[in-house]
Design an enzyme around this catalytic site. Sequence first.
Site, short mmCIF file in Angstrom:
data_model
loop_
_atom_site.label_atom_id
_atom_site.label_comp_id
_atom_site.label_asym_id
_atom_site.label_seq_id
_atom_site.Cartn_x
_atom_site.Cartn_y
_atom_site.Cartn_z
N HIS A 64 -4.78 2.00 -5.23
CA HIS A 64 -5.21 3.32 -5.68
C HIS A 64 -4.00 4.25 -5.56
O HIS A 64 -3.58 4.57 -4.45
CB HIS A 64 -6.38 3.82 -4.82
CG HIS A 64 -7.58 2.93 -4.88
ND1 HIS A 64 -8.61 3.12 -5.77
CD2 HIS A 64 -7.90 1.82 -4.16
CE1 HIS A 64 -9.52 2.17 -5.60
NE2 HIS A 64 -9.11 1.37 -4.63
N LEU A 65 -3.46 4.64 -6.70
CA LEU A 65 -2.30 5.53 -6.69
C LEU A 65 -2.70 7.00 -6.68
O LEU A 65 -1.85 7.87 -6.52
CB LEU A 65 -1.40 5.23 -7.89
CG LEU A 65 -0.75 3.85 -7.89
CD1 LEU A 65 0.14 3.68 -9.12
CD2 LEU A 65 0.05 3.60 -6.62
N ARG A 66 -4.00 7.30 -6.89
CA ARG A 66 -4.59 8.63 -6.76
C ARG A 66 -4.15 9.65 -7.81
O ARG A 66 -4.76 10.72 -7.90
CB ARG A 66 -4.30 9.21 -5.37
CG ARG A 66 -4.76 8.35 -4.20
CD ARG A 66 -6.24 8.08 -4.23
NE ARG A 66 -6.74 7.49 -2.97
CZ ARG A 66 -7.89 6.87 -2.85
NH1 ARG A 66 -8.69 6.73 -3.91
NH2 ARG A 66 -8.28 6.37 -1.69
N ASP A 154 -14.09 0.22 -9.87
CA ASP A 154 -13.84 0.08 -8.44
C ASP A 154 -14.00 1.40 -7.70
O ASP A 154 -13.58 2.45 -8.17
CB ASP A 154 -12.44 -0.46 -8.18
CG ASP A 154 -12.19 -0.65 -6.69
OD1 ASP A 154 -13.06 -1.20 -6.00
OD2 ASP A 154 -11.13 -0.22 -6.23
N HIS A 181 -16.23 -4.44 -7.96
CA HIS A 181 -16.54 -4.06 -6.58
C HIS A 181 -18.02 -4.38 -6.39
O HIS A 181 -18.88 -3.64 -6.83
CB HIS A 181 -16.27 -2.56 -6.39
CG HIS A 181 -16.72 -1.99 -5.09
ND1 HIS A 181 -15.86 -1.39 -4.21
CD2 HIS A 181 -17.95 -1.90 -4.51
CE1 HIS A 181 -16.52 -0.95 -3.16
NE2 HIS A 181 -17.79 -1.26 -3.32
N ASP A 309 -5.97 -3.52 -1.60
CA ASP A 309 -6.90 -2.40 -1.73
C ASP A 309 -6.31 -1.16 -1.07
O ASP A 309 -6.98 -0.44 -0.31
CB ASP A 309 -8.27 -2.73 -1.15
CG ASP A 309 -9.34 -1.68 -1.51
OD1 ASP A 309 -9.06 -0.80 -2.35
OD2 ASP A 309 -10.44 -1.73 -0.93
#
Length: 433
Positions: A64-66, A154, A181, A309
């Site tokens: 997750h690079l946000r 996800d 997920h 993750d």
Amino acid sequence: MRKVLLQGGRAVDPSQRLDGVRDVLLGDGLIAEIAEHIEVGGDVEVVDLAGKVVAPGFIDIHVHLREPGQEHKETVETGTRAAAAGGFTAVACMANTHPVNDNVAVTEHILSQARRYGYARVYPVAAVSKGLEGEELAEIGQLRGAGCVAISDDGRPVRSSELMRRALSYARHFALPLVQHAQDMDLSGEGAMHEGTWSTRLGVPAIPGAAEDTMVARDLLLVEMTGGRYHLQHTSTARSLELIRDGKRRGLDVTCEVTPHHLFLTDEEVARTGLSTNTKMNPPLRSELDREALVAGLVDGSVDVIATDHAPHHVDEKRVPFAVAPFGIVGLETAVGLCLDRLVRPGLIGLARLVDLLSCGPARVMGVPGGTLAPGSPADVTVLDLDADWKVDPLRFQSKSRNTPFGGWSGKGAAAMTIVGGKIIRLPPPPTR
């Protein structure tokens, strides 16, 4: 770009059944040659890697690079810096950004930022449903054309069986895996950790393993119906892994990943740390029996990928009571060292198997370039020092976030160099905070 000769390292490449001392020549962004000895002229940069391991670049298919929208937690720049620091040459980033990556504009923004910084390759994963709301399919074909390599909601499961069926069918037409997920939200409720002895002792609302298992069972029935490609994220229970094994035996196109935290920690860690929010993730840390089953899956080949993750959160977001803290931990800068020290050094798996789990397997699952040192392939290389001592210091992370349960852990074996497209990645000093 100047050619680079990686000289005298132990080349480990399961895609070629290779494990031996080799020279590897990089040129024009590709693996130009690999041989026992390569003669070069003076215009080539020679890197002496005697005593080191040269592997095809590691790929983390679950991060997750946000960015966009949550840059206070992570950005494409800091996330790919963390990837390179941890030995990863490429990452696949999830769609739960703000706005969600359910349209071409968001995909293009992520790819533009990745080109701008260049610390690691970035493969965007598109949303299955618009807004991750589970009601209407995203424009999968357009997102594929823009550069997305998979689809996933996800952070949330695809709850509707009908939507899941249509998503598997659509994704099949575009040669995309659906990355799930798996979580039955009715069973998991407001749970914050694994349902078992420790949740009972602590009085913490809990998530039963069946919340994952029932969703996986449903999904595999739909995979059989549609012929779609299905990848199970962060497999955490023995039963889910057995369901995946059974699906493979029946010829279904199914794969799965496990995370380092599910391999090396259990729900007892929540109690041992006094309800540290850095032990809160989804799926939660499971029982010792589940953990042992996941390790066995690495050994027998049932597990296809180790993925982190990587889920960064700002320190203030985790500095709250356990029950209300967000799920997730960072993992890009700790995964390789942990796996070398706790899987390879004790002899649970061989080095070639670890390279397969971190490089060849991820490339196969996502259908992306890499996962091999064969001539003509991308010059993405991870160099390992099996004798390097390390100690996890979250304050030295390249990531913006510090939420790790592994702070203070120590071991031996680490990534020593990361090469992307023939370029040796040189990172700035970690920011002081």
